[in-house]
Design a protein around this motif. Structure first.
Motif, PDB file in Angstrom:
ATOM      1  N   ALA A 166       0.861  -1.160  -0.085  1.00  0.00           N
ATOM      2  CA  ALA A 166      -0.027   0.009  -0.030  1.00  0.00           C
ATOM      3  C   ALA A 166       0.560   1.288  -0.045  1.00  0.00           C
ATOM      4  O   ALA A 166       0.563   2.229  -0.814  1.00  0.00           O
ATOM      5  CB  ALA A 166      -0.857  -0.071   1.003  1.00  0.00           C
ATOM      6  N   LEU A 167       1.917   1.021   0.508  1.00  0.00           N
ATOM      7  CA  LEU A 167       2.833   2.384   0.920  1.00  0.00           C
ATOM      8  C   LEU A 167       3.629   2.693  -0.457  1.00  0.00           C
ATOM      9  O   LEU A 167       3.470   3.954  -0.877  1.00  0.00           O
ATOM     10  CB  LEU A 167       3.869   2.151   1.907  1.00  0.00           C
ATOM     11  CG  LEU A 167       4.940   3.268   1.970  1.00  0.00           C
ATOM     12  CD1 LEU A 167       4.333   4.441   2.860  1.00  0.00           C
ATOM     13  CD2 LEU A 167       6.229   2.989   3.077  1.00  0.00           C
ATOM     14  N   GLN A 168       3.658   1.604  -1.108  1.00  0.00           N
ATOM     15  CA  GLN A 168       4.518   1.822  -2.429  1.00  0.00           C
ATOM     16  C   GLN A 168       3.555   2.156  -3.477  1.00  0.00           C
ATOM     17  O   GLN A 168       3.993   3.021  -4.256  1.00  0.00           O
ATOM     18  CB  GLN A 168       5.392   0.455  -2.944  1.00  0.00           C
ATOM     19  CG  GLN A 168       6.529   0.097  -2.107  1.00  0.00           C
ATOM     20  CD  GLN A 168       6.939  -1.256  -2.219  1.00  0.00           C
ATOM     21  OE1 GLN A 168       6.134  -2.193  -2.646  1.00  0.00           O
ATOM     22  NE2 GLN A 168       8.252  -1.584  -2.061  1.00  0.00           N
ATOM     23  N   HIS A 169       2.375   1.918  -3.198  1.00  0.00           N
ATOM     24  CA  HIS A 169       1.379   2.203  -4.415  1.00  0.00           C
ATOM     25  C   HIS A 169       1.019   3.592  -4.195  1.00  0.00           C
ATOM     26  O   HIS A 169       0.959   4.304  -5.226  1.00  0.00           O
ATOM     27  CB  HIS A 169       0.081   1.474  -4.235  1.00  0.00           C
ATOM     28  CG  HIS A 169      -0.937   1.767  -5.002  1.00  0.00           C
ATOM     29  ND1 HIS A 169      -1.982   2.764  -4.459  1.00  0.00           N
ATOM     30  CD2 HIS A 169      -1.372   1.447  -6.376  1.00  0.00           C
ATOM     31  CE1 HIS A 169      -2.788   2.825  -5.708  1.00  0.00           C
ATOM     32  NE2 HIS A 169      -2.450   2.127  -6.845  1.00  0.00           N
ATOM     33  N   ASN A 170       0.829   4.124  -3.115  1.00  0.00           N
ATOM     34  CA  ASN A 170       0.187   5.350  -2.813  1.00  0.00           C
ATOM     35  C   ASN A 170       1.428   6.438  -2.965  1.00  0.00           C
ATOM     36  O   ASN A 170       0.932   7.710  -3.180  1.00  0.00           O
ATOM     37  CB  ASN A 170      -0.276   5.718  -1.166  1.00  0.00           C
ATOM     38  CG  ASN A 170      -1.626   4.756  -1.067  1.00  0.00           C
ATOM     39  OD1 ASN A 170      -2.201   4.494  -2.129  1.00  0.00           O
ATOM     40  ND2 ASN A 170      -1.916   4.142   0.321  1.00  0.00           N
ATOM     41  N   LYS A 197       3.483   6.438  -5.205  1.00  0.00           N
ATOM     42  CA  LYS A 197       3.555   6.855  -6.637  1.00  0.00           C
ATOM     43  C   LYS A 197       2.797   8.082  -6.937  1.00  0.00           C
ATOM     44  O   LYS A 197       3.055   8.681  -8.180  1.00  0.00           O
ATOM     45  CB  LYS A 197       2.953   5.584  -7.627  1.00  0.00           C
ATOM     46  CG  LYS A 197       3.741   4.474  -7.412  1.00  0.00           C
ATOM     47  CD  LYS A 197       3.280   3.327  -8.266  1.00  0.00           C
ATOM     48  CE  LYS A 197       4.054   2.141  -8.313  1.00  0.00           C
ATOM     49  NZ  LYS A 197       3.493   0.777  -8.911  1.00  0.00           N
ATOM     50  N   GLU A 198       1.753   8.365  -6.263  1.00  0.00           N
ATOM     51  CA  GLU A 198       0.837   9.503  -6.629  1.00  0.00           C
ATOM     52  C   GLU A 198       1.468  10.951  -5.748  1.00  0.00           C
ATOM     53  O   GLU A 198       0.853  11.636  -5.910  1.00  0.00           O
ATOM     54  CB  GLU A 198      -0.707   9.259  -6.101  1.00  0.00           C
ATOM     55  CG  GLU A 198      -1.224   8.075  -6.794  1.00  0.00           C
ATOM     56  CD  GLU A 198      -2.584   7.624  -6.188  1.00  0.00           C
ATOM     57  OE1 GLU A 198      -2.864   8.280  -5.282  1.00  0.00           O
ATOM     58  OE2 GLU A 198      -3.133   6.748  -6.493  1.00  0.00           O
ATOM     59  N   LEU A 199       2.486  10.857  -5.197  1.00  0.00           N
ATOM     60  CA  LEU A 199       3.191  11.803  -4.104  1.00  0.00           C
ATOM     61  C   LEU A 199       4.194  12.471  -4.820  1.00  0.00           C
ATOM     62  O   LEU A 199       5.255  11.605  -5.303  1.00  0.00           O
ATOM     63  CB  LEU A 199       3.162  11.504  -2.896  1.00  0.00           C
ATOM     64  CG  LEU A 199       1.651  11.004  -1.943  1.00  0.00           C
ATOM     65  CD1 LEU A 199       2.330  10.704  -0.417  1.00  0.00           C
ATOM     66  CD2 LEU A 199       0.875  12.024  -2.098  1.00  0.00           C
ATOM     67  N   SER A 200       4.739  13.708  -4.668  1.00  0.00           N
ATOM     68  CA  SER A 200       5.833  14.282  -5.172  1.00  0.00           C
ATOM     69  C   SER A 200       6.336  15.164  -4.412  1.00  0.00           C
ATOM     70  O   SER A 200       7.657  15.531  -4.318  1.00  0.00           O
ATOM     71  CB  SER A 200       5.576  14.827  -6.620  1.00  0.00           C
ATOM     72  OG  SER A 200       4.748  16.087  -6.516  1.00  0.00           O
ATOM     73  N   SER A 250       4.852  12.842   5.479  1.00  0.00           N
ATOM     74  CA  SER A 250       3.542  12.757   6.679  1.00  0.00           C
ATOM     75  C   SER A 250       3.132  11.083   6.309  1.00  0.00           C
ATOM     76  O   SER A 250       2.837  10.612   7.255  1.00  0.00           O
ATOM     77  CB  SER A 250       2.530  13.559   6.042  1.00  0.00           C
ATOM     78  OG  SER A 250       1.280  13.452   6.678  1.00  0.00           O
ATOM     79  N   VAL A 251       3.435  10.586   5.205  1.00  0.00           N
ATOM     80  CA  VAL A 251       2.891   9.260   4.922  1.00  0.00           C
ATOM     81  C   VAL A 251       3.893   8.485   5.760  1.00  0.00           C
ATOM     82  O   VAL A 251       3.450   7.390   6.509  1.00  0.00           O
ATOM     83  CB  VAL A 251       2.825   8.886   3.579  1.00  0.00           C
ATOM     84  CG1 VAL A 251       2.782   7.358   3.307  1.00  0.00           C
ATOM     85  CG2 VAL A 251       1.919   9.509   2.687  1.00  0.00           C
ATOM     86  N   VAL A 252       5.195   8.693   5.608  1.00  0.00           N
ATOM     87  CA  VAL A 252       6.185   7.691   6.520  1.00  0.00           C
ATOM     88  C   VAL A 252       5.977   7.983   7.825  1.00  0.00           C
ATOM     89  O   VAL A 252       5.984   6.864   8.649  1.00  0.00           O
ATOM     90  CB  VAL A 252       7.616   8.214   5.887  1.00  0.00           C
ATOM     91  CG1 VAL A 252       8.618   7.710   6.840  1.00  0.00           C
ATOM     92  CG2 VAL A 252       7.850   7.996   4.649  1.00  0.00           C
TER      93      VAL A 252
END
Length: 704
Positions: free
Chosen positions: A68-72, A74-77, A84-86
């Protein structure tokens, strides 16, 4: 948690557990559905978080969150969004660790997250988390393992981490994990020769002083004792592995015919050459024995210079292998071409072992003591004479007066076979001995006479001193150390009966050491056994000594006939080094399975084996059968051929698989197996006869 007793369950606990299980099953079903459908929404991740709070050991859920982390991501730069996700993921791990501070999955997930290097690591936060954890449980090895990972990841100097272990040890001498981490750090610093760690002697003297304080503060705590054991291993062993024995020995002359016939037709040994029984098959084993396990031997770093024509390429192989591929004993076989026997000749073989960085011990230390030795092989053109040399014209009896006669002591015993001695070894031994002697004096004064750790450590110290004394002429003092150690092991057997077998094995090693450490003592158990129309055999008789294990086989590489009957041996581990062994008597011991005999399958010259009156097949459920991997887990051609041959005789291979593996791997001419439960089974004799075409004598009866 250490030191916290379990509270008794209350009636209401059952209902709570049932409700928790129902909730867990529902959550698990939803999370697995999301995992299979690759649903990585915020709501789906929230469900996985709830599940991990309840069960941090759900490895599939941790893997789901990785995906899920790797997938999501991809949409962040934006760096802030990624951070924040980490941070959210790190908080999930922290919540799981609050539920179970020893969760493998949670700690691994945190390491994985940091290794992704998505954002700068907040070292203050990470070390702060560890400080909180180790205050609650200072010995949590998961936390210490993560600290080692984090220190390396952040580039924290090992000297600083060593200081941290001192802080934790001073807080509590019983912190085993801190002692363990200290041993790892010190090993690295000494290998790297870091500033302040150049002198091994100085460092270990300080460490002995430190751990001695801990031991005298609380002799009943085991943490310091284990650290002391590690220190002892570092102090009493050489810094680099060394070759300590070989077969053939230097200047040996090998022949199949070192015999002559006198008027009364008795065979007597020649003083000029050694009988090599395997030469009958034109095979000469070369054995190298090191003082500690090494790996990396091959034809490029162990060179053989010879003028023989061989049927094979030189390949060095370990005779006893650890998980890491290290072994004390290595062997190669010279398979001599037939045409070399067309006329009487002598051939010289030189073995050259230079300094090599490829041959290393478990600690990574290379072999730095070059060795070379030479031996001679005598070949004859008298093939008929080779046929005449037959040990098994009649069954071998282990009563010497019946079939054999003693003809004095072996002429081929050489205890300093390679003459390895250099100044470095002697200097190291001097400071080792001084440090060990100081420790012995201290532990003899320890007030707690019933401390099993104190007695065991004192015994190990005494034996370490005895090993160093064996390099000189202090045999009387050496004997005193061994006798005192034997007394301590006897005390330990009575004091700590739950570890009786361990102490018996240690005591057996001391006995073996005493019997074989010098020529005068060892010769009392040795002879040359001579049989009519046969080659003389170097015979060693170590019967009725209460041995439970075998040791110091590097001193017996020349033995061809070995009698270990009437002991309490449960294994033959170590005998694989005796590549000249032709006859072995293991009767009246405690061998319980054929898998414990696996080392014998590596002895190419073994022809006679007496296993009578052991315990093979006596136990309905014998876990020792599974010390080696089951042949049914991997289909090898030799295994399959043996199994198929037995199936054709309607033999239940599942019942006899360990016997099948053993007998397909040895080429026995004589076998004694009576007095074992397995010998009474209907199909056992068929198994033996099917897989042993060379067998001539079975329990004293001629079968071929």
């Amino acid at each position: 948690m250490h030191g916290q007793p379990r509270r008794p369950k209350k009636p209401e606990d059952g209902a709570a557990a049932a409700a928790k299980a129902a909730k867990l099953q529902d959550l698990q079903a939803q999370v697995l559905h999301n995992h299979h459908s690759c649903t990585y929404t915020e709501e789906a991740l929230g469900l996985s978080f709830k599940l991990l709070e309840i069960n941090p050991e759900a490895y599939t859920v941790w893997n789901y969150r990785k995906l899920a982390l790797q997938h999501n991501l991809k949409e962040l730069s934006e760096p802030e969004a990624i951070k924040s996700v980490v941070d959210d993921e790190l908080r999930v791990v922290e919540a799981a660790l609050r539920a179970n501070p020893k969760s493998y999955g949670a700690w691994y997930h945190r390491k994985w997250l940091l290794n992704q290097k998505l954002t700068p690591v907040d070292s203050k936060r990470e070390f702060g988390l560890l400080d909180k954890l180790l205050k609650v449980d200072a010995r949590n090895f998961h936390g210490w393992n993560y600290r080692r990972f984090l220190a390396k990841f952040m580039g924290v100097p090992e000297e600083d981490e060593l200081k941290y272990t001192m802080v934790k040890i001073c807080d509590n001498f019983s912190n085993y994990s801190a002692w363990h981490n200290r041993s790892i750090l010190l090993s690295n610093l000494l290998i790297q020769q870091s500033k302040g760690f150049e002198s091994k002697q100085k460092i270990f003297k300080e460490e002995f002083d430190l751990v001695t304080q801990a031991l005298f503060t609380d002799p009943s705590d085991q943490s310091g004792w284990f650290y002391h054991l590690w220190l002892l291993a570092q102090t009493s062993s050489p810094e680099n592995p060394q070759l300590i024995a070989s077969w053939p020995c230097n200047d040996a002359k090998l022949s199949l015919f070192p015999i002559r016939k006198s008027d009364d037709l008795n065979m007597v040994s020649s003083s000029s050459s050694i009988c090599c029984y395997s030469l009958k098959d034109r095979i000469v084993p070369i054995v190298l024995y090191f003082d500690e396990p090494v790996k990396g031997l091959n034809s490029s770093n162990v060179k053989l210079n010879y003028d023989l024509v061989l049927r094979n390429d030189i390949q060095w192989r370990p005779l006893s292998v650890t998980d890491s591929g290290h072994s004390n004993c290595w062997v190669t076989y010279l398979e001599i071409s037939n045409k070399e026997c067309s006329s009487p000749q002598q051939f010289s073989v030189e073995v050259v072992i230079p300094c090599s960085d490829d041959m290393v011990s478990r600690s990574g230390s290379p072999c730095s003591c070059p060795v070379n030795f030479t031996f001679t092989i005598e070949l004859s053109n008298n093939n008929d004479k080779a046929q005449d040399i037959d040990l098994f014209h009649e069954p071998i009896s282990w009563s010497c007066s019946e079939s054999f006669r003693s003809d004095g002591n072996p002429t081929c015993v050489a205890f300093d076979q390679l003459n390895i001695s250099n100044t470095v070894v002697q200097e190291n031994s001097k400071w080792h001995l001084e440090g060990l002697s100081d420790q012995i004096d201290l532990f003899r004064e320890l007030p707690d006479e019933n401390s099993k750790f104190a007695k065991l450590t004192l015994a190990r110290l005494l034996l370490a001193c005895a090993a160093i004394k064996s390099h000189g002429n202090s045999l009387i003092e050496r004997k005193g150390y061994c006798e005192e150690a034997l007394g301590l092991f006897s005390d330990l057997i009575n004091l700590d009966p739950s570890h009786k077998r361990y102490y018996e094995d240690e005591r057996s090693l001391v006995i073996m050491d005493q019997l074989t450490c010098d020529v005068r003592t060892f010769m009392k158990y040795c002879s040359v056994q001579v049989k009519l129309n046969s080659a003389p055999l170097n015979h060693v008789q170590l019967c009725r000594l209460s041995l439970t294990c075998i040791g110091f086989t590097e001193r017996m590489l020349w033995v061809q006939m070995l009698d270990l009957s009437h002991n309490s041996l449960r294994s033959v581990e170590g005998l694989e080094a005796l590549q000249q062994l032709a006859c072995l008597n293991m009767s009246n011991n405690q061998i319980s399975s054929f898998t414990s005999l696996e080392p014998l399958t590596k002895i190419v010259s073994l022809k006679a084996l007496d296993l009578s009156f052991n315990q093979i097949g006596a136990h309905p459920i014998d876990t020792t059968r599974y010390f080696c991997s089951s042949p049914f887990s991997h289909k090898g051609e030799p295994c399959e051929e043996a199994f198929e041959a037995c199936r054709k005789k309607n033999i239940n291979v599942e019942e006899f698989w360990d016997a099948i593996l053993f007998f397909k791997s040895v080429k026995l001419v004589q076998l004694d197996i009576k007095g074992n439960a397995v010998a009474d089974k209907d199909d056992f004799r068929t198994v033996v006869m099917t897989l042993s075409p060379s067998l001539k004598w079975l329990d004293g009866t001629c079968v071929h």
